[in-house]
Design a protein around this motif. Sequence first.
Motif, PDB file in Angstrom:
ATOM      1  N   ALA A 238      -3.229   7.749   4.823  1.00 45.69           N
ATOM      2  CA  ALA A 238      -4.049   7.649   3.611  1.00 45.69           C
ATOM      3  C   ALA A 238      -3.591   6.473   2.756  1.00 45.69           C
ATOM      4  O   ALA A 238      -4.418   5.766   2.167  1.00 45.69           O
ATOM      5  CB  ALA A 238      -3.984   8.953   2.822  1.00 45.69           C
ATOM      6  N   ALA A 239      -2.294   6.250   2.703  1.00 48.46           N
ATOM      7  CA  ALA A 239      -1.759   5.141   1.901  1.00 48.46           C
ATOM      8  C   ALA A 239      -2.226   3.787   2.425  1.00 48.46           C
ATOM      9  O   ALA A 239      -2.593   2.911   1.647  1.00 48.46           O
ATOM     10  CB  ALA A 239      -0.235   5.200   1.873  1.00 48.46           C
TER      11      ALA A 239
ATOM     12  N   GLY B  91      -4.842   3.298   4.296  1.00 47.35           N
ATOM     13  CA  GLY B  91      -6.297   3.323   4.170  1.00 47.35           C
ATOM     14  C   GLY B  91      -7.053   2.382   5.080  1.00 47.35           C
ATOM     15  O   GLY B  91      -6.959   2.455   6.304  1.00 47.35           O
TER      16      GLY B  91
ATOM     17  N   ALA C 129       2.702   1.682  -3.405  1.00 44.04           N
ATOM     18  CA  ALA C 129       1.800   2.118  -4.472  1.00 44.04           C
ATOM     19  C   ALA C 129       1.458   3.599  -4.361  1.00 44.04           C
ATOM     20  O   ALA C 129       1.368   4.296  -5.369  1.00 44.04           O
ATOM     21  CB  ALA C 129       0.519   1.279  -4.433  1.00 44.04           C
ATOM     22  N   ALA C 130       1.292   4.090  -3.147  1.00 46.24           N
ATOM     23  CA  ALA C 130       0.854   5.478  -2.958  1.00 46.24           C
ATOM     24  C   ALA C 130       1.990   6.485  -2.881  1.00 46.24           C
ATOM     25  O   ALA C 130       1.836   7.627  -3.308  1.00 46.24           O
ATOM     26  CB  ALA C 130       0.019   5.576  -1.681  1.00 46.24           C
ATOM     27  N   LEU C 131       3.141   6.076  -2.334  1.00 39.24           N
ATOM     28  CA  LEU C 131       4.187   7.053  -2.027  1.00 39.24           C
ATOM     29  C   LEU C 131       5.498   6.831  -2.783  1.00 39.24           C
ATOM     30  O   LEU C 131       6.420   7.642  -2.638  1.00 39.24           O
ATOM     31  CB  LEU C 131       4.460   7.060  -0.514  1.00 39.24           C
ATOM     32  CG  LEU C 131       3.236   7.376   0.361  1.00 39.24           C
ATOM     33  CD1 LEU C 131       3.581   7.227   1.831  1.00 39.24           C
ATOM     34  CD2 LEU C 131       2.710   8.769   0.062  1.00 39.24           C
TER      35      LEU C 131
ATOM     36  N   SER D 224      10.581   9.278   0.997  1.00 36.94           N
ATOM     37  CA  SER D 224       9.899   9.525  -0.276  1.00 36.94           C
ATOM     38  C   SER D 224      10.000  11.000  -0.667  1.00 36.94           C
ATOM     39  O   SER D 224       9.941  11.886   0.196  1.00 36.94           O
ATOM     40  CB  SER D 224       8.423   9.141  -0.154  1.00 36.94           C
ATOM     41  OG  SER D 224       7.716   9.471  -1.329  1.00 36.94           O
TER      42      SER D 224
ATOM     43  N   ALA E  50       0.828  -1.212   0.000  1.00 33.82           N
ATOM     44  CA  ALA E  50       0.000   0.000   0.000  1.00 33.82           C
ATOM     45  C   ALA E  50       0.861   1.261   0.000  1.00 33.82           C
ATOM     46  O   ALA E  50       0.589   2.213  -0.738  1.00 33.82           O
ATOM     47  CB  ALA E  50      -0.928  -0.016   1.220  1.00 33.82           C
ATOM     48  N   ILE E  51       1.918   1.269   0.812  1.00 39.40           N
ATOM     49  CA  ILE E  51       2.794   2.444   0.879  1.00 39.40           C
ATOM     50  C   ILE E  51       3.590   2.599  -0.409  1.00 39.40           C
ATOM     51  O   ILE E  51       3.736   3.715  -0.928  1.00 39.40           O
ATOM     52  CB  ILE E  51       3.711   2.358   2.119  1.00 39.40           C
ATOM     53  CG1 ILE E  51       2.863   2.514   3.390  1.00 39.40           C
ATOM     54  CG2 ILE E  51       4.813   3.422   2.060  1.00 39.40           C
ATOM     55  CD1 ILE E  51       3.610   2.267   4.687  1.00 39.40           C
TER      56      ILE E  51
ATOM     57  N   ALA F 223      -0.328  11.434   4.979  1.00 35.69           N
ATOM     58  CA  ALA F 223      -0.098  10.768   3.696  1.00 35.69           C
ATOM     59  C   ALA F 223       0.116   9.267   3.891  1.00 35.69           C
ATOM     60  O   ALA F 223      -0.382   8.452   3.112  1.00 35.69           O
ATOM     61  CB  ALA F 223       1.101  11.394   2.973  1.00 35.69           C
TER      62      ALA F 223
END
Length: 95
Positions: free
Chosen positions: A70-71, A73, A18-20, A53, A15-16, A67
């Motif tokens: 949110a990643a 979620g 993919a998002a960051l 990041s 998840a991290i 952030a």
Amino acid sequence: MALPREQRVEAIRHAIEAALAPTALEVEDESHRHVGHAGAQDGRGHFRVAVVSTVFVGLNPIARHRAVYAAVGDLMTTDIHALSISARTPDERVG
């Protein structure tokens, strides 16, 4: 629905990433340190993440933590009880 314990670290990592798009990422399950803790009785775990990041450039510490939250979620409601976060930019990277 919660993941099996052995899959949680990988789900958080994915998840991290993919998002960051981190340049460095460590995810550690620290649940064993919190056995018997009232908040851990629901089966969710305690984790520590260290994220480096470029997404964090210009963000204050609270915005960086938001952030990361949110990643991950929905994992916060199904698999994570507590999340310790170190969020740095590549220029701030230690070591």
